[in-house]
Design a protein around this motif. Structure first.
Motif, PDB file in Angstrom:
ATOM      1  N   GLY A 190       0.820  -1.208   0.000  1.00 45.67           N
ATOM      2  CA  GLY A 190       0.000   0.000   0.000  1.00 45.67           C
ATOM      3  C   GLY A 190       0.853   1.256   0.000  1.00 45.67           C
ATOM      4  N   THR A 191       1.896   1.260   0.837  1.00 47.05           N
ATOM      5  CA  THR A 191       2.815   2.397   0.864  1.00 47.05           C
ATOM      6  C   THR A 191       3.428   2.618  -0.511  1.00 47.05           C
ATOM      7  N   LEU A 192       3.885   1.497  -1.126  1.00 46.11           N
ATOM      8  CA  LEU A 192       4.501   1.628  -2.451  1.00 46.11           C
ATOM      9  C   LEU A 192       3.501   2.175  -3.465  1.00 46.11           C
ATOM     10  N   GLN A 193       2.269   1.683  -3.389  1.00 46.05           N
ATOM     11  CA  GLN A 193       1.264   2.156  -4.342  1.00 46.05           C
ATOM     12  C   GLN A 193       1.000   3.654  -4.165  1.00 46.05           C
ATOM     13  N   LEU A 194       0.795   4.068  -2.924  1.00 43.03           N
ATOM     14  CA  LEU A 194       0.508   5.488  -2.671  1.00 43.03           C
ATOM     15  C   LEU A 194       1.645   6.367  -3.149  1.00 43.03           C
ATOM     16  N   ILE A 195       2.881   5.918  -2.865  1.00 42.51           N
ATOM     17  CA  ILE A 195       4.034   6.718  -3.253  1.00 42.51           C
ATOM     18  C   ILE A 195       4.179   6.781  -4.765  1.00 42.51           C
ATOM     19  N   LEU A 196       3.967   5.633  -5.406  1.00 45.52           N
ATOM     20  CA  LEU A 196       4.067   5.598  -6.866  1.00 45.52           C
ATOM     21  C   LEU A 196       3.045   6.548  -7.486  1.00 45.52           C
TER      22      LEU A 196
ATOM     23  N   VAL B  92       9.754  11.559  -2.284  1.00 49.89           N
ATOM     24  CA  VAL B  92       9.281  10.210  -1.976  1.00 49.89           C
ATOM     25  C   VAL B  92       9.522   9.884  -0.508  1.00 49.89           C
ATOM     26  N   SER B  93      10.705  10.290  -0.007  1.00 49.03           N
ATOM     27  CA  SER B  93      10.987   9.936   1.381  1.00 49.03           C
ATOM     28  C   SER B  93      10.119  10.747   2.334  1.00 49.03           C
ATOM     29  N   ILE B  94       9.701  11.933   1.913  1.00 49.07           N
ATOM     30  CA  ILE B  94       8.760  12.696   2.740  1.00 49.07           C
ATOM     31  C   ILE B  94       7.397  12.005   2.739  1.00 49.07           C
ATOM     32  N   GLY B  95       6.959  11.625   1.544  1.00 51.13           N
ATOM     33  CA  GLY B  95       5.662  10.969   1.431  1.00 51.13           C
ATOM     34  C   GLY B  95       5.613   9.661   2.207  1.00 51.13           C
ATOM     35  N   LEU B  96       6.741   8.959   2.181  1.00 49.14           N
ATOM     36  CA  LEU B  96       6.864   7.680   2.878  1.00 49.14           C
ATOM     37  C   LEU B  96       6.550   7.811   4.360  1.00 49.14           C
ATOM     38  N   GLY B  97       6.995   8.897   4.969  1.00 44.40           N
ATOM     39  CA  GLY B  97       6.882   9.038   6.407  1.00 44.40           C
ATOM     40  C   GLY B  97       5.602   9.717   6.864  1.00 44.40           C
ATOM     41  N   GLU B  98       4.767  10.124   5.934  1.00 48.35           N
ATOM     42  CA  GLU B  98       3.583  10.875   6.323  1.00 48.35           C
ATOM     43  C   GLU B  98       2.464   9.972   6.804  1.00 48.35           C
ATOM     44  N   THR B  99       1.746  10.443   7.792  1.00 44.27           N
ATOM     45  CA  THR B  99       0.595   9.708   8.299  1.00 44.27           C
ATOM     46  C   THR B  99      -0.645  10.580   8.268  1.00 44.27           C
ATOM     47  N   ALA B 100      -0.487  11.798   8.799  1.00 47.37           N
ATOM     48  CA  ALA B 100      -1.633  12.671   9.010  1.00 47.37           C
ATOM     49  C   ALA B 100      -2.487  12.884   7.759  1.00 47.37           C
ATOM     50  N   PRO B 101      -1.881  13.102   6.585  1.00 50.85           N
ATOM     51  CA  PRO B 101      -2.747  13.339   5.431  1.00 50.85           C
ATOM     52  C   PRO B 101      -3.410  12.066   4.902  1.00 50.85           C
ATOM     53  N   LEU B 102      -2.958  10.913   5.397  1.00 51.86           N
ATOM     54  CA  LEU B 102      -3.480   9.657   4.844  1.00 51.86           C
ATOM     55  C   LEU B 102      -4.609   9.057   5.674  1.00 51.86           C
ATOM     56  N   ILE B 103      -4.603   9.351   6.991  1.00 55.87           N
ATOM     57  CA  ILE B 103      -5.577   8.696   7.868  1.00 55.87           C
ATOM     58  C   ILE B 103      -6.997   8.861   7.326  1.00 55.87           C
ATOM     59  N   TYR B 104      -7.316  10.076   6.896  1.00 52.04           N
ATOM     60  CA  TYR B 104      -8.680  10.341   6.464  1.00 52.04           C
ATOM     61  C   TYR B 104      -8.838  10.368   4.950  1.00 52.04           C
TER      62      TYR B 104
ATOM     63  N   CYS C 108      17.873   4.195   2.943  1.00 56.79           N
ATOM     64  CA  CYS C 108      18.286   3.846   1.568  1.00 56.79           C
ATOM     65  C   CYS C 108      18.127   5.058   0.659  1.00 56.79           C
ATOM     66  N   LEU C 109      16.972   5.727   0.758  1.00 50.76           N
ATOM     67  CA  LEU C 109      16.738   6.879  -0.106  1.00 50.76           C
ATOM     68  C   LEU C 109      17.787   7.956   0.133  1.00 50.76           C
ATOM     69  N   HIS C 110      18.110   8.189   1.403  1.00 44.92           N
ATOM     70  CA  HIS C 110      19.108   9.215   1.711  1.00 44.92           C
ATOM     71  C   HIS C 110      20.465   8.862   1.121  1.00 44.92           C
ATOM     72  N   ILE C 111      20.816   7.573   1.183  1.00 48.01           N
ATOM     73  CA  ILE C 111      22.109   7.162   0.624  1.00 48.01           C
ATOM     74  C   ILE C 111      22.121   7.380  -0.885  1.00 48.01           C
ATOM     75  N   VAL C 112      21.038   6.972  -1.550  1.00 50.73           N
ATOM     76  CA  VAL C 112      20.959   7.176  -3.001  1.00 50.73           C
ATOM     77  C   VAL C 112      21.068   8.653  -3.330  1.00 50.73           C
ATOM     78  N   VAL C 113      20.369   9.491  -2.537  1.00 47.15           N
ATOM     79  CA  VAL C 113      20.405  10.938  -2.771  1.00 47.15           C
ATOM     80  C   VAL C 113      21.831  11.456  -2.650  1.00 47.15           C
ATOM     81  N   ARG C 114      22.546  10.995  -1.624  1.00 51.53           N
ATOM     82  CA  ARG C 114      23.949  11.396  -1.444  1.00 51.53           C
ATOM     83  C   ARG C 114      24.772  11.081  -2.684  1.00 51.53           C
TER      84      ARG C 114
END
Lengths: 290, 330
Positions: free
Chosen positions: A72-78, A205-217, A270-276
């Motif tokens: 689900g996380t992957l789908q939402l992020i994609l 993507v890494s911001i979206g990954l960590g979000e909860t508040a906008p998704l609950i509702y 992982c995302l942070h390492i790739v970004v680096r």
């Protein structure tokens, strides 16, 4: 004047200096301790619950696996990247290439302000408009659009700044050599800016990954694997597991919350390492020209 | 040739539209929220901000009551003062603790730590900014709340006869102090990274000149570097504050979610405006008159206005600050 250079005073000054640097080092150590403490907690407690079945089974009321939440996380992020990516990149291109100094400044300002909108406000907006008013129900599209609104300003800003780093003379030279404006854009401007643009996308993507508040509702929650349906089908996601399963009175549920947190942290890492790596490539001129 | 010009025009139009998208989205969000919130404003008026009671009214009544021309459940009253106090209180604690730590960390990173070590440490601190807020909540529940309950709280409470607000009972560790602490940790990477970038752009020559004149390194920092970065630093702090004001999940997990009273001491459970929207939306939907949802929209509007103002101000300060140094700071 002699009193100004008095010995006691100079000693006091060097003590002051020493104290400031001592305290600074302490502050740095404190911050590092916090980073390590957070990571340590999540890794130690989360790893205990990590099995192959975590990836192959769905969550149940109390515990179970995380397959549905991961997918689900992957789908939402994609989906959110598919929405915010093109808009953000094109918008950033306009700001870097066409906008005058004044309007670029205003647009930049607006996207900075938008980046500061609290995520719960976006969640509320998504709920009342998409879920209720438009009747989409808890759905992947409502969740993805909410995430896209949240991440759009970051993509716009990074795209703009990485396009601006390409010297304008390259573009003018390409035009002078007879390339059509669109080809010149594609080959001379976008290609060297690509690592930077990609960096922005990954950060988003890494911001979206960590979000909860906008998704609950907007995305709701589901114990089943996401369907590719856009409407009326709620989706599960990892952050929800961390939040709710921690409140359940069962050890197994707590364990699942920690495991979900571990997966989140690993993904962000992982995302942070790739970004680096990308950033290093982006700043290396011999690489960007190729 | 003609085709390429058409493409160019199309590209220009599409990119222009995309660039306007953040503005459009912002306007639409603002418009919808205002429209949604208006009935609650008519119902409650200014007492919305000064009232202490959040009460959806009698859900089992036969019909709605009418007040100021709008309908709500009988006995309904919507006051958000406790949420305002909770938001301001926790975010101010966060600033009080987070800002010095962040600024000093930046000092150490730029001036004290060898640049090779700093190159390793900086990404670690930036990682702190990327950690999801629910993970912060998790950590706060597991580590911070017990620390406040059994160590920090009892110790601070002994100062209670000096500062009454510090007096106990300390409670469970879920409350304003813990919320402030975790928010403080969350804003450290934002402020530290910006301060570091600002410090790195302070011109070298005046710093070296000051050293040569016999100033101590700390005095160089105070009298040479700080004036250069002052406004940018101030902007970064306000930016961190805005982040603390709008944070939802971490606070939701550790604030204790209290309503209908203003916190009597530092350790009392609180709610913030953001966390209230998240917790009460579910129950507000059961309000047959729909007023509770309007009232939540009014909270959202208030929060939106406050965070937009802080952001606007922060960005202005940072722009002016980068002009001080003469370089663009992202």
């Amino acid at each position: 004047m002699a009193t100004v250079l008095h010995k006691g005073r100079s000693a006091r000054r060097s003590i002051q200096s020493g104290v400031l640097w001592g305290v600074s080092i302490l502050a740095l150590l404190l911050v590092l301790f916090l980073v390590v403490d957070i990571l340590w907690l999540v890794v130690v407690k989360g790893a205990a619950g990590l099995h192959v079945t975590t990836f192959s089974t769905d969550t149940t009321g109390i515990a179970g696996g995380l397959q549905n939440a991961i997918l689900g996380t992957l789908q939402l992020i994609l989906f959110s990247a598919l929405i915010a990516g093109p808009i953000g990149i094109l918008g950033g291109a306009y700001m870097a290439l066409f906008a005058g100094a004044r309007s670029a400044r205003i647009l930049r300002f607006v996207s900075d302000v938008m980046a500061g909108v609290p995520s719960i406000v976006i969640g509320y907006f998504g709920y009342t408009v998409m879920v209720e008013h438009w009747g989409w129900g808890f759905s992947s599209l409502a969740g993805a659009i909410s995430l896209a609104m949240l991440t759009l300003p970051y993509i716009v800003r990074t795209t703009e700044s990485s396009l601006r780093q390409v010297p304008k003379s390259y573009y003018e030279g390409a035009l002078a050599l007879g390339l059509s404006p669109t080809t010149a854009l594609r080959t001379v401007l976008f290609r060297p800016a690509l690592p930077g643009i990609l960096t922005g996308m990954l950060l988003a993507v890494s911001i979206g990954l960590g979000e909860t508040a906008p998704l609950i509702y907007t995305a709701g929650w589901s114990n089943f694997n996401p369907t590719m349906q856009l409407f009326k089908n709620p989706v599960g996601y990892l952050t929800y597991v961390v939040w709710t399963y921690l409140n359940e009175p069962y050890d197994a549920a707590h364990q699942l919350a920690y495991t979900a947190a571990l997966l989140l942290v690993l993904l962000v890492l992982c995302l942070h390492i790739v970004v680096r790596v990308l950033q290093r490539q982006g700043t290396d001129p011999s690489q960007t020209r190729s | 040739m003609r085709r390429s010009r058409l493409w160019g025009r199309l590209f220009y139009g599409v990119t222009g539209f995309s660039a306007a998208m953040p503005l459009l989205v912002l306007l639409v969000i603002g418009g919808v929220l205002f429209y949604d919130a208006y009935p609650a404003w008519r119902f409650q008026g200014f007492s919305f901000f000064t009232g202490i009671d959040w009460n959806m009214g009698n859900m089992y009544a036969n019909g709605p009551m009418t007040q100021n021309g709008v309908q709500a459940a009988p006995g309904a009253s919507f006051g958000i003062l406790p949420f305002i106090v909770g938001t301001l209180g926790s975010s101010l604690i966060a600033l009080l603790l987070g800002v010095p730590v962040a600024v000093l960390t930046a000092f150490a990173l730029v001036y004290r730590v060898p640049s090779r070590v700093a190159a390793v440490l900086s990404p670690l601190i930036e990682l702190l900014a990327g950690i999801p807020s629910v993970v912060y909540g998790l950590w706060a529940l597991a580590v911070l709340a017990p620390f406040v309950e059994f160590q920090l709280g009892p110790w601070l409470a002994t100062l209670g006869h000096v500062v009454p607000y510090l007096a106990g009972p300390v409670g469970t560790g879920l409350g304003m102090l813990t919320s402030g602490l975790v928010l403080g940790v969350m804003i450290v990477p934002i402020i530290a990274a910006t301060t570091r970038d600002l410090l790195l752009q302070v011109p070298r020559l005046p710093m070296e000149g000051a050293l040569a004149l016999g100033m101590t390194p700390a005095e160089c920092l105070r009298f040479i570097a700080l004036p250069y970065i002052r406004r940018g630093l101030f902007g970064a702090i306000i930016l961190g504050w805005g982040r603390a004001l709008g944070e939802t999940m971490a606070v939701l997990m550790i604030s204790g979610n209290a309503d209908n009273y203003t916190p009597p001491n530092l350790y009392s459970p609180i709610s913030t405006m953001a966390s209230t929207i998240a917790t009460l939306l579910d129950s507000a939907l059961t309000d047959f008159s729909g007023m509770a949802v309007h009232a939540l929209a009014l909270i959202a509007v208030t929060l939106l206005i406050i965070t937009m103002l802080t952001n606007l101000f922060a960005r202005l300060m940072m722009q002016l600050g980068s002009r001080d140094i003469g370089v663009e700071v992202s």
